[in-house]
Design an enzyme around this catalytic site. Structure first.
Site, PDB file in Angstrom:
ATOM      1  N   PRO A 128       0.801  -1.416   0.120  1.00  0.00           N
ATOM      2  CA  PRO A 128      -0.124  -0.001   0.037  1.00  0.00           C
ATOM      3  C   PRO A 128       0.731   1.232  -0.004  1.00  0.00           C
ATOM      4  CG  PRO A 128      -0.093  -0.962   2.089  1.00  0.00           C
ATOM      5  CD  PRO A 128       0.749  -1.705   1.306  1.00  0.00           C
ATOM      6  N   CYS A 129       1.558   1.490  -1.069  1.00  0.00           N
ATOM      7  CA  CYS A 129       2.353   2.838  -1.108  1.00  0.00           C
ATOM      8  C   CYS A 129       1.245   4.137  -1.031  1.00  0.00           C
ATOM      9  CB  CYS A 129       3.014   2.832  -2.536  1.00  0.00           C
ATOM     10  SG  CYS A 129       2.558   2.298  -4.091  1.00  0.00           S
ATOM     11  N   HIS A 130       0.126   3.854  -1.327  1.00  0.00           N
ATOM     12  CA  HIS A 130      -0.795   4.992  -1.336  1.00  0.00           C
ATOM     13  C   HIS A 130      -0.955   5.239   0.098  1.00  0.00           C
ATOM     14  CE1 HIS A 130      -3.495   1.535  -0.630  1.00  0.00           C
ATOM     15  NE2 HIS A 130      -4.158   2.136   0.347  1.00  0.00           N
TER      16      HIS A 130
END
Length: 170
Positions: free
Chosen positions: A131-133
Site C-alpha cells: 500500500p504505497c498509497h
C-alpha cells in the site's frame, strides 16, 4: 463498468508477470504500451523471470485482491520469492488499513536510504496491494503515485477512511 475502473476511478491497462501460474508482479497504466514498459522496469529491477500476460480473469483476480486490501483491510502476503529491497515492501504492508505514515518513516523502518526507498516504491511489484498509497510527505501532503497520479492515490485513501482536504492536506 469493470471492477478495476470501479475501484481506481479510471480505465487502466494491466500487464501481469506469472511464474508457475502465480502472479509475481503486475503493472498498470493508462495505455497498454506504458503498462508493459512499467512491468519491464519492475522485472529488470527485481531480476524476475516469468511470462507476461493479460486477461480478464487476471484482472478479476486483481480486483478481488484490491477489494480485500482497500475495503476489508486484509494485509497482502508477498509471494515467497526474493524482491530487491523487499524490506520496504514488508514494512509498508505492516501499515494498518486506514492509517498513513511518511516516506521518511518508511525509510527508517526499512533501514534503507530514502532515495533507494523511492526507487523501490516506483518498482513496486504489487501496486496498492503493497500500500504505497498510505504514504504522505512529512507535511501531510500527497506526493507522487506512479503511474496513476495523486487523484487515484487520494481516492484510495478515502476508500480506507483517510480524510484528506482538497489540497491533499489532512
Amino acid at each position: 463498468m469493470n471492477e478495476l475502473k470501479e475501484i481506481l476511478g479510471r480505465e487502466v491497462f494491466v500487464k501481469f508477470l506469472l511464474h508457475n501460474d502465480d502472479v509475481i508482479a503486475y503493472a498498470w497504466h493508462y495505455t497498454e504500451e506504458k503498462a508493459l514498459n512499467h512491468l519491464r522496469r519492475i522485472i529488470d529491477y527485481h531480476l524476475l523471470d516469468g511470462t507476461i500476460q493479460s486477461s480478464r480473469s487476471l484482472e478479476k483476480w486483481l480486483a478481488e485482491r484490491l477489494s480485500e486490501v482497500l475495503i476489508k483491510g486484509k494485509r497482502f502476503c508477498l509471494p515467497e520469492i526474493e524482491y530487491r529491497n523487499s524490506r520496504v515492501y514488508i514494512e509498508l504492508i505492516k501499515v494498518p488499513h486506514g492509517k498513513i505514515i511518511t516516506y521518511g518513516e518508511l525509510s527508517r523502518r526499512a533501514g534503507i536510504r530514502y532515495h533507494e526507498m523511492l526507487i523501490a516504491l516506483m518498482r513496486n511489484p504489487f501496486q496498492v496491494l503493497i500500500p504505497c498509497h498510505r504514504l504522505l510527505t512529512r507535511r501531510g501532503t500527497l506526493m507522487g503515485f506512479y503511474p496513476l497520479g495523486k487523484e487515484v492515490k487520494k481516492r484510495l485513501l478515502e476508500m480506507e477512511g483517510v480524510n484528506l482536504g482538497a489540497d491533499g492536506n489532512e
